[in-house]
Design an enzyme around this catalytic site. Structure first.
Site, PDB file in Angstrom:
ATOM      1  CD  GLU A   9      -5.560  -8.670  -3.658  1.00  9.59           C
ATOM      2  OE1 GLU A   9      -4.449  -8.106  -3.782  1.00  9.59           O
ATOM      3  OE2 GLU A   9      -6.283  -8.946  -4.620  1.00  9.59           O
TER       4      GLU A   9
ATOM      5  CB  CYS B  94      -1.382  -3.120   0.321  1.00  8.17           C
ATOM      6  SG  CYS B  94      -2.979  -2.841  -0.459  1.00  8.17           S
TER       7      CYS B  94
END
Length: 507
Positions: free
Chosen positions: A260, A294
């Protein structure tokens, strides 16, 4: 502070589920400083290689027992962890806010994500389904099943210091795996707090020591994990640079990696958008967690017909943003994680100006009373073009780039025209535009939203992205499958042995 005392934190080296004695070696300590006020919160002793090796050995032994527990029984343990998190939500949420710097509401929201994933995992513990298939051979039955994989190594980032660990660990535990977690060295006390909460539940349920392990340190500890063939799966959250290194190292030993990584997320704002929704989505997406998610909104792609009017609304909204101590609910934005992050923020602003970017809302570092840590910065807005080098790069800070488009196909091309592929959004009341955005020729991201922003993913859906975001999927949907090994079974219940594909082999 009382919320820290209530979590019973203490300086630590490493630990397993039953509370291994910590702090007996002479390894250096990681000192945790709060970006809120610059004060020292505590120290955590780093893990040396001998201790690391001992922990992995303990985890291997624990796995051989834990995998034999019925999945619903493992789920019951996770249910109790959820209850303990509910009891500690306020204290843990405040620690997240104080050690990381996100607003208190976001800190509490992160703990709520942990509670939610516990609930999800409990249900999942009775739904680890395989398939039954028809065999081409008479008197044969085929099916597939999923078995526990082994040790799951978790390397997490500072921006979600507890939630991402829980996404991985709760799912891994109901799947019959054990976990070894290296929290970010920037938020080590959040890791210790989670370990203490889990420890109390595991002791009560006589869970074997080693099902939940905590190790501390910097890059070298992550490298030990990535190279270790005893760890079949490495789940790593962080920068694209870090992810490429992890993928190469784990791939060399043919292990699994769940990555990720970076996001460079855009919201397309149509001329047929509800501008109230668009404004809220854009501002929260850009400044929430001080731009350190993110899924932070980094680009706004605005239709030319509403560009000027929306730009005015955006600039006005930024004047209402309150920056300060994130533990005070009146403030919208807290500090960046540290002064290195402030440096990256300032460098990005200068790079944007050199490439011709025009700032509508100027950035800068805040000074004076309440900003003593030196980590508070102003969210800023720049008019830019999508092909600028700095726009193509993810800067973990509250810098928003805005640009205009004429046709939806052009907007989608701009949205997709970056190396990253995590989250994306279109704000429109036009059904055709929405469906085009979600089609195979639309957004190339792992997450594509309509009439909501780029951040705020729910745990029920698989979370992750494409391209330089890494391709991993965590949390909901069928993301659990990566934590298990898949096995296809064929059973012959006759007294003959016909071969597949009609092959003859007579003796």
């Amino acid at each position: 502070m009382e919320f820290i005392k209530s979590l019973q934190l203490k300086a630590s080296n490493s630990g397993t589920s039953t509370g291994k004695e910590w702090g007996k070696n002479k390894n250096p300590f990681i000192t945790s400083y709060s970006p809120v006020d610059g004060k020292e919160i505590g120290k955590v002793q780093t893990t040396d290689f001998a201790s690391y090796d001992e922990i992995i050995t303990k985890a291997q032994k624990a796995f051989t027992e834990w995998r034999t527990w019925p999945a619903p029984k493992r789920g019951e343990v996770v249910r109790q962890i959820g209850d303990e998190l509910r009891k500690n939500k306020s204290a843990l949420g405040k620690l997240v806010s104080y050690e990381m710097g996100k607003s208190l509401q976001e800190g509490l929201g992160e703990v709520q994500e942990m509670i939610d994933i516990c609930d999800f995992a409990v249900g999942l513990s009775r739904q680890l389904h395989g398939l039954t298939m028809h065999s081409e051979r008479p008197g044969h039955r085929m099916y597939e099943q999923y078995h526990p994989l082994g040790i799951v190594g978790i390397i997490s980032a500072f921006n979600f210091p507890v939630a991402v660990w829980s996404w991985n660990s709760m799912i891994a535990w109901v799947c019959g795996d054990v976990s070894v977690w290296k929290p970010s060295e920037k938020t080590p006390l959040c890791g210790v707090a989670c370990q203490k909460i889990v420890e109390s539940v595991f002791k009560k349920n006589q869970v074997p020591e080693g099902v939940s392990c905590l190790i501390s340190g910097g890059r070298e500890v992550g490298e030990w994990m990535s190279k270790d063939s005893r760890i079949p799966l490495i789940s790593a959250t962080g920068s694209t640079r870090m992810g490429k290194a992890v993928a190469a190292t784990v791939g060399e030993r043919l292990g699994r990696s769940l990555l990720e990584l970076g996001g460079n997320n855009a919201i397309i704002i149509s001329k047929e958008a509800d501008l109230n929704i668009a404004l809220t989505a854009a501002v929260f997406g850009a400044v929430g967690t001080a731009g350190q998610r993110c899924t932070t909104t980094r680009r706004l792609i605005i239709h030319e017909k509403i560009y000027n009017s929306f730009k005015e609304k955006l600039v006005h909204a930024y004047k209402q943003i309150r920056i300060g101590n994130p533990l005070l609910e009146k403030n919208h934005v807290g500090p960046l994680i540290d002064k290195d992050a402030v440096g990256h923020y300032l460098n990005a602003i200068e790079a944007c100006k050199k490439e011709g970017g025009k700032f509508l809302v100027e950035g800068g570092v805040l000074k004076g009373k309440g900003y003593e840590s030196g980590c508070y910065v102003k969210p800023c807005i720049a008019e830019a073009s999508n092909n600028m080098a700095i726009v193509q790069h993810e800067t973990f800070a509250p810098i928003l780039y805005i640009m205009k488009y004429k046709h939806m196909d052009d907007a989608i091309a701009m949205q997709n025209g970056v190396p990253q592929g995590l989250s994306s959004s279109v704000i429109t009341t036009n059904l055709l535009e929405a469906e085009k955005f979600l089609s195979a020729s639309g957004s190339d991201c792992g997450i594509a939203n309509v009439n909501i922003g780029t951040s705020g993913a729910e745990i029920g859906g698989a979370f992750g992205g494409e391209k330089e975001t890494g391709g991993g999927r965590e949390s909901g949907s069928d993301a659990w499958k990566v934590y298990m090994r898949r096995q296809t079974n064929t059973i012959n219940y006759t007294d003959k042995l016909p071969l597949a594909q009609g092959i003859k082999f007579d003796l």
